[in-house]
Design a protein around this motif. Structure first.
Motif, PDB file in Angstrom:
ATOM      1  N   GLY A 119       0.865  -1.187  -0.062  1.00  0.00           N
ATOM      2  CA  GLY A 119      -0.042   0.308  -0.032  1.00  0.00           C
ATOM      3  C   GLY A 119       0.922   1.163  -0.052  1.00  0.00           C
ATOM      4  O   GLY A 119       1.823   1.381   0.817  1.00  0.00           O
ATOM      5  N   ALA A 120       0.572   2.139  -0.812  1.00  0.00           N
ATOM      6  CA  ALA A 120       1.561   3.420  -1.206  1.00  0.00           C
ATOM      7  C   ALA A 120       1.513   4.157   0.238  1.00  0.00           C
ATOM      8  O   ALA A 120       0.499   4.147   1.186  1.00  0.00           O
ATOM      9  CB  ALA A 120       0.810   4.455  -2.177  1.00  0.00           C
ATOM     10  N   THR A 121       2.562   4.588   0.410  1.00  0.00           N
ATOM     11  CA  THR A 121       2.868   5.601   1.689  1.00  0.00           C
ATOM     12  C   THR A 121       1.945   6.916   1.657  1.00  0.00           C
ATOM     13  O   THR A 121       1.946   7.351   0.673  1.00  0.00           O
ATOM     14  CB  THR A 121       4.473   6.312   1.767  1.00  0.00           C
ATOM     15  OG1 THR A 121       5.120   5.035   1.563  1.00  0.00           O
ATOM     16  CG2 THR A 121       4.639   6.742   2.864  1.00  0.00           C
ATOM     17  N   GLY A 122       1.336   6.930   2.982  1.00  0.00           N
ATOM     18  CA  GLY A 122       0.195   8.044   2.805  1.00  0.00           C
ATOM     19  C   GLY A 122      -1.263   7.684   2.286  1.00  0.00           C
ATOM     20  O   GLY A 122      -2.284   8.330   2.396  1.00  0.00           O
ATOM     21  N   CYS A 123      -1.467   6.044   2.032  1.00  0.00           N
ATOM     22  CA  CYS A 123      -2.709   5.735   1.767  1.00  0.00           C
ATOM     23  C   CYS A 123      -3.786   5.303   2.757  1.00  0.00           C
ATOM     24  O   CYS A 123      -4.611   4.981   2.620  1.00  0.00           O
ATOM     25  CB  CYS A 123      -2.671   4.755   0.736  1.00  0.00           C
ATOM     26  SG  CYS A 123      -2.040   2.917   1.149  1.00  0.00           S
ATOM     27  N   GLY A 124      -3.121   5.225   4.053  1.00  0.00           N
ATOM     28  CA  GLY A 124      -4.026   4.783   5.286  1.00  0.00           C
ATOM     29  C   GLY A 124      -3.847   3.411   5.624  1.00  0.00           C
ATOM     30  O   GLY A 124      -4.875   2.868   5.795  1.00  0.00           O
ATOM     31  N   LYS A 125      -2.606   3.033   5.497  1.00  0.00           N
ATOM     32  CA  LYS A 125      -2.565   1.451   6.007  1.00  0.00           C
ATOM     33  C   LYS A 125      -3.135   1.138   7.330  1.00  0.00           C
ATOM     34  O   LYS A 125      -3.337   0.177   7.573  1.00  0.00           O
ATOM     35  CB  LYS A 125      -1.084   1.104   5.715  1.00  0.00           C
ATOM     36  CG  LYS A 125      -0.542   0.882   4.264  1.00  0.00           C
ATOM     37  CD  LYS A 125       0.653   0.331   4.084  1.00  0.00           C
ATOM     38  CE  LYS A 125       2.124   1.085   4.489  1.00  0.00           C
ATOM     39  NZ  LYS A 125       1.879   2.326   3.765  1.00  0.00           N
ATOM     40  N   THR A 126      -2.781   2.135   8.318  1.00  0.00           N
ATOM     41  CA  THR A 126      -3.313   2.032   9.748  1.00  0.00           C
ATOM     42  C   THR A 126      -4.811   1.709   9.746  1.00  0.00           C
ATOM     43  O   THR A 126      -5.021   1.003  10.493  1.00  0.00           O
ATOM     44  CB  THR A 126      -2.697   3.131  10.436  1.00  0.00           C
ATOM     45  OG1 THR A 126      -1.219   3.612  10.511  1.00  0.00           O
ATOM     46  CG2 THR A 126      -3.074   2.698  11.927  1.00  0.00           C
TER      47      THR A 126
END
Length: 910
Positions: A119-126
């Motif tokens: 998942g791209a950095t900044g796409c809300g993985k958390t």
């Protein structure tokens, strides 16, 4: 009637072309398109598909209930009296669904690998983890019961970030206790006290070996699911070599290293491991399993989840002696052949390209500070109503602190602590929450060997307070200087500018530049201002992580590597039949005995008179060379198959053993252990030699290259012997013609032809001297060298004049390159276009100048994005727009496809 909307879970807005999803309280900029309907669908970016995708993918009855039930997040009511719901985005929805399915299969099959989410950095993985955790807690009881989830991160700030969300989400997760665990023993007690449920957060460093709590089992339940948030890089560290140290009696000891992934597997032998990353490496897939889903940087930008990243070169170059650069490259190549790992070579390259002799020159840092100040002040003045924070990334802590001191000397007002910047009026309530802060500060950990001034500064800083202030939009703290801290997992939406002065590659580059891609009101893009030249690395990183490419090894790759490793290992064991490997096969063996074993084995290899057939060419070679060749092959195979878990503990230990013996043998041979530290020492001497007659170039303007035409260079050339001067001039010319060719192929070819003709005539004249008498030969030789040197100097002056001619023509550097191709094509195809006038010694064609400027405008609108060269749609549109521009302006008078092709070659070449 607002009270009726209390029961409205989703809100959709559409004009028939654009269709977006949010909730009734979602800010407009956070409404997003829904671009997939089913799990396996390709993402559609066509506007007219948005409405159908929304209807089928969100509002079909079954899907609507699924989203309503598990994919609308609320934090616990006790933390927020005005709860604000967050609805999932489509990449979070599909990632959570697919990962849930993969995890269930893994638990049932006991594979231990739940899969990798790219998942791209900044796409809300958390939030993806939160949605997944709820699914596992509530929707999988028949298959896996009620699971316990352990979130493992590799840094304290990521632990804080995770805790901020998950500890306030007990009601949503519905999994029981949610807490941060302070130690491995505390985690053991927590898991031992329950058979199911619970969500625990800890750093991977908790799993280091300690005397009071050694490696080993924590819990063997099969319903433990481990989420790894960007921890996979840490998990494969220490996997490739034996660690050396001294005991209390100063005896050398050798310890068999274990990657964290192995330690975690021993701690949770029946658990399932899941990896979340925006920058996967090969070992990621081998540790966590196949890629389950992906959402890349270009997709995140297209969906408006992140802002585009633009790149602005303000290169500060170092002029290195060409021959020395070649020697350094050859040295690294030889190190790799001698057995140095790719990681060691990369580490050394990075360390040596950032040593203080190159980047820490005081004059350079002064110019750098002034340039950053001027650029930042100007950028903020252009948009004074918007908060625009900045990050300066340096290569070493010492350089970062020296740069900070330059800022202090030049701009002392930036170090006056205030709550907010001058001229900003804030409510009393907000002012009370702000602490007095400097405008600029450095964030780095202190070291025991730091100079007192730097140590005192760093030890006095409260990093938590600095982090909190930098995240507060209206705080006076606007610019931070960093080295390693805050470069990953640190989100500040108002961070707009990144001034980069550090060599970066691959995953670290992507993680770092992604700090500026977060959405913020009024922020159209994040800007990377590059002072060291990472453009090529950026393109490579975007190729790897921006689109559809994958670094995952195939199953066949791993299996074949394992076969090769075992074959080479058996060969090595046969040659050491009389040696007892027990010290390496027993994990609790004596490290001092282990070290002694390595020394004896290395001595055996070193003194052996045996000859064997080379594995490379079949020729007879010494046993020492044969042994090193065999270890090199084994090591290459080991690097591929070890992270996948294909190798047993015994095989891993023996592999490390033979690699350590090879290191001893090299050191005894005078080759030295080819590790990063050894390479650093060797390369540092070469770099110092390369810099001996050169200087660090000033910070240049956009579009310019390194200024090798400084008068100082000609002055230094006058102090060099004539033959050496000619050789240096030819090398200098060749290098800079090559550099000029990158941006202006047409003119560069003209100068290359001149240089090649000069060198050819020089060689021809030299070859005729052999028939002359010695005295005459020396005189003639000197005359030839002198004349050729004068010709080379003239070419150098002409090249300099041409490079600078754009200023006299009223063009930018880039516009001049398009002007040159336009006029060159006119000459080549013999057609007239406009009128050529001689002005100040230059050929000026006003019509070509006008077209060149229009081409530049078109290119600027398309090429400001980091991945434009990899985006075929943008490239096709660029070609079309330029072609239309040329036709509208009557260039060429008659349609000729070859003309368009040559012009586009120059455009792409620049």
């Amino acid at each position: 009637m607002p009270h009726l909307l209390h029961y409205c879970p989703l809100a959709c807005i559409s004009d028939g072309v654009k269709t977006r999803l949010g909730t009734v309280r979602t800010p407009y900029e956070h409404f997003y398109a829904w671009r997939r309907v089913n799990d396996g669908d390709k993402i559609s970016t066509l506007p007219f598909d948005e409405l159908q995708n929304m209807i089928k993918g969100v509002y079909s009855p079954e899907r609507f209930l699924e989203i309503f039930r598990d994919y609308i997040y609320f934090q616990d009511s006790e933390y927020d009296s005005e709860e604000r719901e967050i609805v999932c985005r489509y990449p979070q929805f599909f990632a959570a669904r697919l990962l849930k399915k993969s995890i269930v299969e893994s638990v049932v099959k006991r594979s231990g690998k739940g899969g990798t989410y790219f998942g791209a950095t900044g796409c809300g993985k958390t939030y993806t983890m939160a949605f997944l955790a709820r699914q596992l807690a509530l929707r999988c009881s028949d298959e896996i019961g009620s699971p316990t989830i352990v979130l493992i991160v590799d840094r304290y700030d990521l632990q804080k970030q995770g805790a901020k969300l998950f500890t306030k989400s007990k009601e949503f997760l519905n999994i029981g206790e949610v807490k941060v665990v302070p130690s491995r023993n505390a985690l053991r007690e927590e898991l031992g006290a329950r058979e199911s449920g619970g969500f625990y957060i800890c750093t991977i460093q908790k799993f280091c070996d300690r005397k009071d709590d050694e490696f080993g089992l924590i819990n063997n339940r099969a319903n433990i699911i481990c989420f790894s948030d960007e921890a996979h890089r840490t998990q494969v560290e220490h996997a490739k070599k034996i660690q050396f140290s001294k005991d209390a009696d100063e005896n050398m000891k050798a310890m068999i290293s274990k990657p964290y992934a192995k330690v975690l597997k021993e701690a949770f032998p029946c658990a399932t491991f899941v990896g979340f990353t925006g920058t996967p490496i090969t070992e990621t897939y081998q540790t966590f399993g196949d890629e389950i889903d992906r959402y890349t940087m270009d997709q995140a930008v297209a969906d408006g989840i992140t802002v585009p990243i633009k790149y602005h070169p303000r290169i500060s170059k170092v002029l290195l002696d060409t021959e020395k650069v070649r020697q350094i490259e050859e040295y690294y190549k030889k190190c790799a052949e001698d057995g140095a790992t790719e990681d060691d070579v990369l580490a050394s390259e990075e360390a040596m390209s950032s040593i203080e002799t190159i980047l820490g020159v005081p004059e350079r840092l002064e110019r750098l500070a002034v340039d950053i100040h001027d650029h930042y002040v100007s950028a903020c003045a252009n948009d004074p109503e918007r908060v625009q924070k900045a990050m300066v990334v340096c290569a070493k802590r010492e350089i970062a602190f020296a740069l900070l001191q330059k800022f202090r000397e030049k701009y002392p007002e930036w170090f006056v602590k205030k709550k907010s910047v001058d001229g900003v009026i804030l409510p009393e309530e907000e002012l009370r929450q702000l602490k007095p802060m400097p405008f600029i500060a450095m964030v780095a950990s202190e070291g025991n060997n730091d100079k007192s001034e730097m140590y005192n500064y760093l030890s006095s800083e409260n990093f938590d307070e600095l982090a909190a202030a930098f995240k507060q939009d209206n705080s006076n703290f606007r610019i931070v200087i960093v080295v390693d801290m805050w470069m990953t997992g640190f989100d500040v939406p108002s961070l707009t500018y990144m001034y980069n002065d550090k060599p970066l590659k691959k995953h670290m580059l992507v993680q770092t530049i992604s700090r500026v891609n977060r959405k913020f009101p009024g922020k159209d893009f994040g800007l990377i201002i590059d002072y060291i030249g990472i453009r090529g690395n950026m393109r490579e990183a975007m190729r790897l992580y921006g689109g559809e490419n994958s670094v995952a090894p195939t199953v066949d790759d791993v299996k074949q590597a394992a076969v090769v490793f075992r074959e080479e290992l058996e060969i090595l064991k046969k040659h050491f039949q009389n040696y007892d490997f027990v010290p390496f096969l027993d994990p609790k063996g004596n490290p001092v005995e282990r070290y002694g074993f390595l020394a004896k084995a290395a001595e055996y290899v070193f003194i052996s008179a045996q000859e064997l057939s080379s594995k490379i060419n079949g020729a007879k070679v010494s046993f020492k060379k044969y042994f090193l060749e065999t270890v090199k092959i084994m090591r290459a195979a080991y690097d591929i198959c070890q992270p996948s878990g294909e190798l047993s503990d015994e095989e891993t230990a023996l592999g490390q053993c033979f690699m350590a013996i090879a290191g001893f043998v090299r050191k005894m041979s005078g080759i030295g252990e080819v590790d990063a530290e050894t390479m650093n020492r060797s390369v540092e001497k070469m770099v110092e030699a390369a810099l001996k007659f050169n200087k660090v170039e000033s910070v240049l303007q956009v579009g310019e290259k390194e200024d090798v035409f400084d008068p100082e260079i000609f002055e230094k050339l006058s102090n060099i012997k004539m033959a050496s001067k000619l050789e240096l001039l030819v090398n200098l010319l060749s290098k800079n013609i090559k550099n000029y060719e990158k941006v202006n192929r047409v003119v560069a070819k003209k100068f290359r032809d001149k240089l090649e003709d000069t060198v050819r005539r020089y060689n021809e004249r030299r070859s005729k001297l052999f028939a002359e008498e010695e005295f005459k030969r020396e005189q003639a030789s000197e005359e030839i060298v002198k004349n050729t040197t004068a010709q080379a100097l003239q070419i150098l002056n002409d090249l300099n004049s041409d490079r600078e001619s754009f200023r006299r023509m009223g063009l930018s550097f880039e516009e001049k390159t398009y002007y040159d191709i336009l006029t060159a094509v006119c000459d080549e195809y013999r057609f007239e276009y406009g009128t050529n006038n001689i002005v100040d010694g230059l050929v000026i064609n006003e019509k070509c100048i006008s077209v060149a400027k229009k081409i530049k405008e078109i290119i600027d609108s398309k090429s400001s994005f980091t991945d434009w060269l990899n985006n075929q749609n943008i490239r096709n549109r660029l070609k079309f727009d330029i072609k239309v521009c040329l036709i509208k302006n009557g260039y060429p008078p008659q349609h000729t496809p070859e003309v368009f092709r040559k012009i586009m070659e120059q455009v792409e070449n620049f």
